[in-house]
Design a protein around this motif. Structure first.
Motif, PDB file in Angstrom:
ATOM      1  N   VAL A 143       0.852  -1.189   0.000  1.00 18.00           N
ATOM      2  CA  VAL A 143       0.000   0.000   0.000  1.00 18.00           C
ATOM      3  C   VAL A 143       0.886   1.236   0.000  1.00 18.00           C
ATOM      4  O   VAL A 143       1.824   1.341   0.799  1.00 18.00           O
ATOM      5  N   VAL A 144       0.602   2.163  -0.915  1.00 16.96           N
ATOM      6  CA  VAL A 144       1.327   3.441  -0.970  1.00 16.96           C
ATOM      7  C   VAL A 144       0.439   4.524  -0.380  1.00 16.96           C
ATOM      8  O   VAL A 144      -0.659   4.791  -0.899  1.00 16.96           O
ATOM      9  N   CYS A 145       0.890   5.128   0.706  1.00 13.85           N
ATOM     10  CA  CYS A 145       0.148   6.203   1.379  1.00 13.85           C
ATOM     11  C   CYS A 145       0.806   7.539   1.051  1.00 13.85           C
ATOM     12  O   CYS A 145       1.957   7.783   1.439  1.00 13.85           O
ATOM     13  N   GLY A 146       0.105   8.405   0.353  1.00 13.30           N
ATOM     14  CA  GLY A 146       0.633   9.709  -0.014  1.00 13.30           C
ATOM     15  C   GLY A 146       0.234  10.781   0.977  1.00 13.30           C
ATOM     16  O   GLY A 146      -0.957  10.929   1.292  1.00 13.30           O
TER      17      GLY A 146
ATOM     18  N   ILE B 176      -2.178   2.391   9.070  1.00  9.42           N
ATOM     19  CA  ILE B 176      -1.187   1.409   8.641  1.00  9.42           C
ATOM     20  C   ILE B 176      -1.415   0.086   9.371  1.00  9.42           C
ATOM     21  O   ILE B 176      -1.365  -0.997   8.765  1.00  9.42           O
ATOM     22  N   GLY B 177      -1.671   0.150  10.672  1.00  2.00           N
ATOM     23  CA  GLY B 177      -1.954  -1.068  11.422  1.00  2.00           C
ATOM     24  C   GLY B 177      -3.152  -1.817  10.863  1.00  2.00           C
ATOM     25  O   GLY B 177      -3.128  -3.050  10.742  1.00  2.00           O
ATOM     26  N   ALA B 178      -4.191  -1.074  10.493  1.00  4.22           N
ATOM     27  CA  ALA B 178      -5.386  -1.711   9.928  1.00  4.22           C
ATOM     28  C   ALA B 178      -5.099  -2.317   8.559  1.00  4.22           C
ATOM     29  O   ALA B 178      -5.579  -3.409   8.233  1.00  4.22           O
ATOM     30  N   LEU B 179      -4.314  -1.625   7.734  1.00  2.00           N
ATOM     31  CA  LEU B 179      -3.974  -2.143   6.407  1.00  2.00           C
ATOM     32  C   LEU B 179      -3.178  -3.435   6.508  1.00  2.00           C
ATOM     33  O   LEU B 179      -3.428  -4.394   5.761  1.00  2.00           O
ATOM     34  N   LEU B 180      -2.224  -3.479   7.413  1.00 10.62           N
ATOM     35  CA  LEU B 180      -1.411  -4.680   7.568  1.00 10.62           C
ATOM     36  C   LEU B 180      -2.237  -5.820   8.160  1.00 10.62           C
ATOM     37  O   LEU B 180      -2.090  -6.978   7.760  1.00 10.62           O
ATOM     38  N   ALA B 181      -3.111  -5.506   9.109  1.00 15.33           N
ATOM     39  CA  ALA B 181      -3.969  -6.533   9.682  1.00 15.33           C
ATOM     40  C   ALA B 181      -4.921  -7.109   8.639  1.00 15.33           C
ATOM     41  O   ALA B 181      -5.324  -8.281   8.733  1.00 15.33           O
ATOM     42  N   ALA B 182      -5.263  -6.300   7.620  1.00 12.08           N
ATOM     43  CA  ALA B 182      -6.175  -6.749   6.562  1.00 12.08           C
ATOM     44  C   ALA B 182      -5.455  -7.519   5.456  1.00 12.08           C
ATOM     45  O   ALA B 182      -6.108  -7.942   4.493  1.00 12.08           O
ATOM     46  N   GLY B 183      -4.128  -7.680   5.553  1.00 12.97           N
ATOM     47  CA  GLY B 183      -3.436  -8.525   4.589  1.00 12.97           C
ATOM     48  C   GLY B 183      -2.371  -7.875   3.758  1.00 12.97           C
ATOM     49  O   GLY B 183      -1.743  -8.558   2.930  1.00 12.97           O
ATOM     50  N   ALA B 184      -2.134  -6.583   3.902  1.00  8.39           N
ATOM     51  CA  ALA B 184      -1.047  -5.954   3.143  1.00  8.39           C
ATOM     52  C   ALA B 184       0.292  -6.517   3.610  1.00  8.39           C
ATOM     53  O   ALA B 184       0.483  -6.825   4.788  1.00  8.39           O
ATOM     54  N   ASP B 185       1.232  -6.662   2.680  1.00 10.66           N
ATOM     55  CA  ASP B 185       2.552  -7.199   2.991  1.00 10.66           C
ATOM     56  C   ASP B 185       3.556  -6.109   3.360  1.00 10.66           C
ATOM     57  O   ASP B 185       4.634  -6.404   3.889  1.00 10.66           O
TER      58      ASP B 185
END
Length: 330
Positions: free
Chosen positions: A8-11, A74-83
């Motif tokens: 995921v790219v967060c701008g 970021i914590g939610a994105l990683l918990a949802a499966g982002a690497d």
């Protein structure tokens, strides 16, 4: 079947996202998708990308609460499966933002922060190369367990050590203690050091954050007022942790009611503990209740104190955290 890495790219904005408006003046207006479209060779990484526009502001205008909010996302994105996650932002406060994210990042997946020193309209703009490097690091299995990293000018830095050391150079980011932890070589990450010990703290639940000023010592400057309205304080002292003798008593009074951290304004090397003994020396100040920052730079020490206090800690917890974060290994 090959495993596809999802990043995921967060701008957040910054120079990397600057473009000219109708009046010719630069402002952060490019979206994450615009930044990705300008990166040559990206397809070779074989990544599945998710693009998220969090903000479009110069990093000098980011607030601490914005970074805490990003840490939650970021914590939610990683918990949802982002690497992995890549954050693009301005360089003015990159070192502070990266370290606060590091303090609040408890998962093994890599978070990589990057930006640019030259905006996209300049010849030799460095944003695309830095973004490609950040994506390469975020997708690399060797980045797991290293916390938040900063990718800049084909170097990889630990968030706890990196700082901006030049206002305009393409190689503005350095790690004065230990150097970079890795480099990009022929499109691959080569690590020069193993993961260092880290301090990881709970993410604050609300937006109300402690007040932690940073005061920089200067020749002949007045001492901080003993009734300073704050929850904690970081002092960037001379050299190895020295201050004017007339600062010692007011800081001792402040240390009775809040954590007061002694860091060095030199931005390289440690605060000492037991070498000099005169009034205002490091030994005198520590005996009066100040807490040494070790190798941790003043702006990073401020982020640590803020995060510890936001997690419900106090003086003892700040001291314990600095015993880890202020060591030469991180």
């Amino acid at each position: 079947m090959a495993v596809v890495t999802r990043v995921v790219v967060c701008g957040l904005g910054g120079t990397i996202a600057m473009t000219a408006g109708p009046d010719g003046r630069l402002a952060p207006a490019l979206r994450a998708g615009d930044l990705i479209a300008a990166v040559p060779g990206l397809a070779a990484l074989g990544l599945e990308l998710e693009l998220l526009d969090v903000a479009r502001v110069p990093s000098a205008s980011l607030r601490t609460a914005d970074v805490v909010g990003l840490a939650r996302r970021i914590g939610a994105l990683l918990a949802a499966g982002a690497d992995g996650v890549v954050v693009t932002q301005g360089t003015d406060t990159l070192e502070e933002c990266a370290y606060l994210l590091d303090l609040l990042h408890e998962r093994p997946e890599p978070v990589v922060v990057t930006g640019a020193m030259r905006h996209p309209l300049l010849a030799g703009a460095d944003g695309p190369a830095n973004l490609l490097a950040a994506l390469t690091v975020a997708a690399d299995p060797g980045a797991r367990g290293r916390g938040v990293l900063v990718a800049f000018a084909d170097e990889v830095h630990a968030a706890a050590r990196v700082r901006k050391a030049h206002s305009t150079s393409l190689t503005a980011f350095v790690s004065a203690t230990g150097g970079p932890v890795g480099r990009l070589v022929e499109g691959r990450v080569r690590y020069l050091a193993g993961p260092a010990p880290r301090v990881v703290l709970p993410r604050p639940a609300g937006d109300g954050l402690p007040r932690v000023p940073l005061i920089v010592a200067a020749l002949g400057a007045d001492a901080p007022e003993p009734d300073l309205a704050a929850d904690g304080l970081v002092v960037a002292a001379f050299g190895v942790g020295h201050l004017p003798e007339w600062w010692a008593e007011p800081l001792a009074e402040l240390a009775l009611r809040m954590p007061v951290v002694l860091a060095s304004r030199t931005l390289a090397g440690p605060v000492l503990a037991d070498t000099y003994g005169y009034a205002g020396s490091e030994r005198d100040l520590l005996e009066r209740g100040l807490i040494p920052a070790g190798f941790l730079e003043p702006v990073k020490a401020r982020m640590l104190v803020l995060a510890v206090l936001a997690a419900g800690g106090g003086r003892a917890e700040v001291r314990d955290a600095l015993a880890v974060a202020g060591g030469p290994g991180g």
